[in-house]
Design a protein around this motif. Structure first.
Motif, PDB file in Angstrom:
ATOM      1  N   LYS A 104     -18.428 138.088  98.074  1.00 44.22           N
ATOM      2  CA  LYS A 104     -18.523 138.542  96.694  1.00 44.22           C
ATOM      3  C   LYS A 104     -17.585 139.722  96.438  1.00 44.22           C
ATOM      4  O   LYS A 104     -16.887 139.767  95.418  1.00 44.22           O
ATOM      5  N   ALA A 105     -17.553 140.674  97.363  1.00 42.34           N
ATOM      6  CA  ALA A 105     -16.647 141.813  97.212  1.00 42.34           C
ATOM      7  C   ALA A 105     -15.198 141.345  97.150  1.00 42.34           C
ATOM      8  O   ALA A 105     -14.405 141.811  96.320  1.00 42.34           O
ATOM      9  N   ASP A 106     -14.846 140.400  98.023  1.00 38.15           N
ATOM     10  CA  ASP A 106     -13.480 139.868  98.020  1.00 38.15           C
ATOM     11  C   ASP A 106     -13.166 139.164  96.707  1.00 38.15           C
ATOM     12  O   ASP A 106     -12.054 139.287  96.163  1.00 38.15           O
ATOM     13  N   GLU A 107     -14.142 138.417  96.189  1.00 38.09           N
ATOM     14  CA  GLU A 107     -13.938 137.713  94.919  1.00 38.09           C
ATOM     15  C   GLU A 107     -13.688 138.713  93.786  1.00 38.09           C
ATOM     16  O   GLU A 107     -12.793 138.510  92.952  1.00 38.09           O
ATOM     17  N   LEU A 108     -14.437 139.791  93.762  1.00 36.14           N
ATOM     18  CA  LEU A 108     -14.279 140.797  92.720  1.00 36.14           C
ATOM     19  C   LEU A 108     -12.926 141.497  92.841  1.00 36.14           C
ATOM     20  O   LEU A 108     -12.233 141.725  91.842  1.00 36.14           O
ATOM     21  N   ILE A 109     -12.546 141.851  94.061  1.00 32.70           N
ATOM     22  CA  ILE A 109     -11.244 142.493  94.273  1.00 32.70           C
ATOM     23  C   ILE A 109     -10.116 141.557  93.868  1.00 32.70           C
ATOM     24  O   ILE A 109      -9.167 141.959  93.183  1.00 32.70           O
ATOM     25  N   ASP A 110     -10.212 140.313  94.254  1.00 32.76           N
ATOM     26  CA  ASP A 110      -9.178 139.336  93.890  1.00 32.76           C
ATOM     27  C   ASP A 110      -9.082 139.175  92.375  1.00 32.76           C
ATOM     28  O   ASP A 110      -7.984 138.992  91.828  1.00 32.76           O
ATOM     29  N   SER A 111     -10.224 139.263  91.675  1.00 33.63           N
ATOM     30  CA  SER A 111     -10.203 139.130  90.211  1.00 33.63           C
ATOM     31  C   SER A 111      -9.445 140.276  89.568  1.00 33.63           C
ATOM     32  O   SER A 111      -8.816 140.104  88.511  1.00 33.63           O
ATOM     33  N   ILE A 112      -9.487 141.452  90.182  1.00 32.64           N
ATOM     34  CA  ILE A 112      -8.753 142.615  89.660  1.00 32.64           C
ATOM     35  C   ILE A 112      -7.254 142.366  89.760  1.00 32.64           C
ATOM     36  O   ILE A 112      -6.498 142.603  88.808  1.00 32.64           O
ATOM     37  N   TYR A 113      -6.814 141.893  90.925  1.00 29.10           N
ATOM     38  CA  TYR A 113      -5.392 141.577  91.088  1.00 29.10           C
ATOM     39  C   TYR A 113      -4.963 140.479  90.116  1.00 29.10           C
ATOM     40  O   TYR A 113      -3.868 140.528  89.541  1.00 29.10           O
ATOM     41  N   THR A 114      -5.821 139.499  89.925  1.00 24.21           N
ATOM     42  CA  THR A 114      -5.476 138.376  89.045  1.00 24.21           C
ATOM     43  C   THR A 114      -5.194 138.846  87.625  1.00 24.21           C
ATOM     44  O   THR A 114      -4.172 138.483  87.026  1.00 24.21           O
ATOM     45  N   VAL A 115      -6.088 139.665  87.056  1.00 20.42           N
ATOM     46  CA  VAL A 115      -5.877 140.093  85.661  1.00 20.42           C
ATOM     47  C   VAL A 115      -4.714 141.075  85.547  1.00 20.42           C
ATOM     48  O   VAL A 115      -3.994 141.075  84.539  1.00 20.42           O
ATOM     49  N   CYS A 116      -4.510 141.892  86.575  1.00 21.44           N
ATOM     50  CA  CYS A 116      -3.375 142.826  86.526  1.00 21.44           C
ATOM     51  C   CYS A 116      -2.047 142.080  86.646  1.00 21.44           C
ATOM     52  O   CYS A 116      -1.051 142.450  86.007  1.00 21.44           O
ATOM     53  N   ASP A 117      -2.019 141.026  87.443  1.00 24.09           N
ATOM     54  CA  ASP A 117      -0.813 140.198  87.538  1.00 24.09           C
ATOM     55  C   ASP A 117      -0.580 139.430  86.233  1.00 24.09           C
ATOM     56  O   ASP A 117       0.561 139.304  85.769  1.00 24.09           O
ATOM     57  N   ARG A 118      -1.664 138.953  85.647  1.00 21.50           N
ATOM     58  CA  ARG A 118      -1.552 138.153  84.418  1.00 21.50           C
ATOM     59  C   ARG A 118      -1.095 139.015  83.242  1.00 21.50           C
ATOM     60  O   ARG A 118      -0.329 138.553  82.392  1.00 21.50           O
ATOM     61  N   TYR A 119      -1.544 140.251  83.195  1.00 23.80           N
ATOM     62  CA  TYR A 119      -1.203 141.140  82.074  1.00 23.80           C
ATOM     63  C   TYR A 119      -0.443 142.359  82.595  1.00 23.80           C
ATOM     64  O   TYR A 119      -0.780 143.503  82.306  1.00 23.80           O
ATOM     65  N   SER A 120       0.599 142.073  83.358  1.00 31.35           N
ATOM     66  CA  SER A 120       1.347 143.130  84.038  1.00 31.35           C
ATOM     67  C   SER A 120       2.057 144.081  83.084  1.00 31.35           C
ATOM     68  O   SER A 120       2.439 145.185  83.478  1.00 31.35           O
ATOM     69  N   GLU A 121       2.220 143.668  81.836  1.00 31.01           N
ATOM     70  CA  GLU A 121       2.826 144.570  80.858  1.00 31.01           C
ATOM     71  C   GLU A 121       1.834 145.638  80.388  1.00 31.01           C
ATOM     72  O   GLU A 121       2.227 146.643  79.769  1.00 31.01           O
ATOM     73  N   LEU A 122       0.544 145.429  80.703  1.00 28.65           N
ATOM     74  CA  LEU A 122      -0.502 146.350  80.249  1.00 28.65           C
ATOM     75  C   LEU A 122      -1.074 147.205  81.375  1.00 28.65           C
ATOM     76  O   LEU A 122      -1.462 148.355  81.145  1.00 28.65           O
ATOM     77  N   ALA A 123      -1.153 146.646  82.580  1.00 32.96           N
ATOM     78  CA  ALA A 123      -1.830 147.339  83.671  1.00 32.96           C
ATOM     79  C   ALA A 123      -1.308 146.868  85.016  1.00 32.96           C
ATOM     80  O   ALA A 123      -0.700 145.795  85.127  1.00 32.96           O
ATOM     81  N   GLU A 124      -1.580 147.682  86.026  1.00 33.42           N
ATOM     82  CA  GLU A 124      -1.126 147.359  87.376  1.00 33.42           C
ATOM     83  C   GLU A 124      -2.116 147.959  88.376  1.00 33.42           C
ATOM     84  O   GLU A 124      -2.686 149.027  88.129  1.00 33.42           O
ATOM     85  N   VAL A 125      -2.331 147.275  89.487  1.00 35.36           N
ATOM     86  CA  VAL A 125      -3.159 147.848  90.544  1.00 35.36           C
ATOM     87  C   VAL A 125      -2.412 149.030  91.157  1.00 35.36           C
ATOM     88  O   VAL A 125      -1.241 148.924  91.518  1.00 35.36           O
ATOM     89  N   ALA A 126      -3.087 150.164  91.232  1.00 38.37           N
ATOM     90  CA  ALA A 126      -2.511 151.381  91.805  1.00 38.37           C
ATOM     91  C   ALA A 126      -3.099 151.609  93.190  1.00 38.37           C
ATOM     92  O   ALA A 126      -4.289 151.361  93.417  1.00 38.37           O
TER      93      ALA A 126
END
Length: 409
Positions: A104-126
């Motif tokens: 579950k933790a891995d799924e949640l972390i992966d979801s963060i990367y997914t949305v940051c990659d999808r909307y890279s003009e708005l946000a990025e994983v730091a």
């Protein structure tokens, strides 16, 4: 007689005076707020990311039961950085349950990367302090990752480094119950280790070595003092308040605040109502919430459908039984007290939005400026406000990074 140049100089000085002194409190707050690096160190938004109907790139007007965070609302609220918590609840400590929590933790972390990659003009994983400042300059939101509850680590020390490599930059050692790392402040069965376990001591050392912030929110008082004694790096309380103002075991006592300051760490004020102001335990809302939490605790392995059902029930509870929320003023009373006890250099903000956090006049991340306005109303200086909104936390974050680099060298 004044000549023409003198008249122009006086007129210019008058206009400058008006510009600086005739601003409204809101305008002054916006100017200070938008020149600070602002960071919220704890939100539980990743669970919303698992909802296929939730688009974090779109502005969502807040409604009860809905998300309190999205990228456009972060921008409106002047929030530069945020820690998305990959939260897993506590279960019986079996190999199967630990593996379920890990997935579950891995799924949640992966979801963060997914949305940051999808909307890279708005946000990025730091991943570090420098990333936060760089993304602020680029006009993007800096999304950091925390692991709330060390339960998925189990008793495998290698998991700490695996989470570091996945981008986790703080770990909340436990949650509402004891785990294999330490005792919780709210375990119904009381202390198990009287602080850190032997394995927990190894976890603290490994987090120091890697440069992962140690989060003492949720842990018991004895666990807290064990961490303070053992850690060679400053620690954080990512979302906690002052126990002297609200007597909740999740909050830090004055003695704990002083120990945290001596350690060089920082407490991030939480705006979850029960930590800001004692709840009415006789209310129907409180009883319903306790019933739901108790049922949730008893569940072992949950299917996705069961998980979605209980998440929907939690959101519906907010709608059917809305709380009488505290105000920003109530929350800032905690900051006033913390500063009185340990000074301005050891306090910040960690809202716990999407995990229960929210106030009458700061319901979501778009309204963060209201906190700055309250600071101004109380006479806080620009420098003080910049420290609280991010300067103190980022200083601690950098120290943890630097100390880990020295170890590696």
């Amino acid at each position: 007689m004044f000549d023409k140049s003198n008249k122009l100089l006086i007129a210019s000085m008058f206009l400058l005076f008006c510009f600086t002194s005739c601003k409204t409190q809101e305008e002054k707050a916006a100017e200070i707020h938008n020149h600070a690096f602002t960071i919220d160190t704890h939100v539980d938004t990743p669970y919303h990311l698992l909802d296929k109907d939730f688009n974090i790139s779109e502005y969502h007007a807040y409604k009860r039961g809905g998300s309190r965070v999205d990228f456009p609302r972060m921008k409106k609220g002047g929030l530069d950085g945020i820690f998305f918590a990959a939260f897993t609840s506590q279960r019986e400590r079996t190999a199967e349950n630990i593996q379920i929590a890990r997935e579950k933790a891995d799924e949640l972390i992966d979801s963060i990367y997914t949305v940051c990659d999808r909307y890279s003009e708005l946000a990025e994983v730091a991943l570090n302090v420098a990333d936060g400042y760089r993304l602020e300059n680029e006009g993007k939101r800096a999304i950091y990752i925390g692991l709330e509850n060390g339960f998925p680590i189990g008793t495998e020390i290698s998991e700490v480094e695996r989470y570091f490599k996945k981008g986790v930059r703080y770990i909340t050692l436990c949650h509402t119950s004891n785990n294999d790392i330490c005792d919780s402040s709210t375990d119904r069965h009381g202390a198990e280790f009287d602080g850190l376990s032997k394995f927990g001591e190894e976890v603290v050392k490994e987090m120091n070595r890697l440069g992962i912030l140690i989060d003492v929110s949720h842990i018991s008082d004895s666990s807290f003092y064990d961490v303070i004694k053992l850690s060679t790096s400053p620690v954080i309380a990512s979302h906690s308040c002052a126990r002297a103002i609200c007597d909740n075991p999740r909050n830090l006592s004055d003695e704990m605040l002083k120990a945290l300051a001596e350690n060089g760490g920082v407490i991030q004020m939480c705006i979850l109502d029960d930590y800001v102001r004692a709840p009415d335990k006789n209310s129907e809302r409180y009883k319903k919430e306790m019933e739901l939490r108790e049922r949730y605790r008893k569940m072992g392995k949950m299917t996705k459908e069961e998980e979605q059902k209980i998440w929907a029930e939690w959101k519906q509870l907010q709608i059917d039984y809305p709380k009488d929320k505290p105000t920003v003023a109530d929350a800032v009373d905690h900051i006033d007290h913390i500063i009185k006890v340990i000074g301005i250099d050891h306090v910040g903000i960690g809202t716990d939005f999407d995990g229960g956090g929210g106030l009458k006049d700061c319901a979501d991340v778009s309204q963060m400026m209201n906190i700055t306005i309250e600071f101004l109303n109380r006479g806080y200086s620009r420098e003080d406000i910049h420290k609280i909104w991010g300067g103190n936390f980022m200083r601690v974050f950098k120290q943890v990074e630097d100390l880990a680099e020295k170890v590696k060298a």
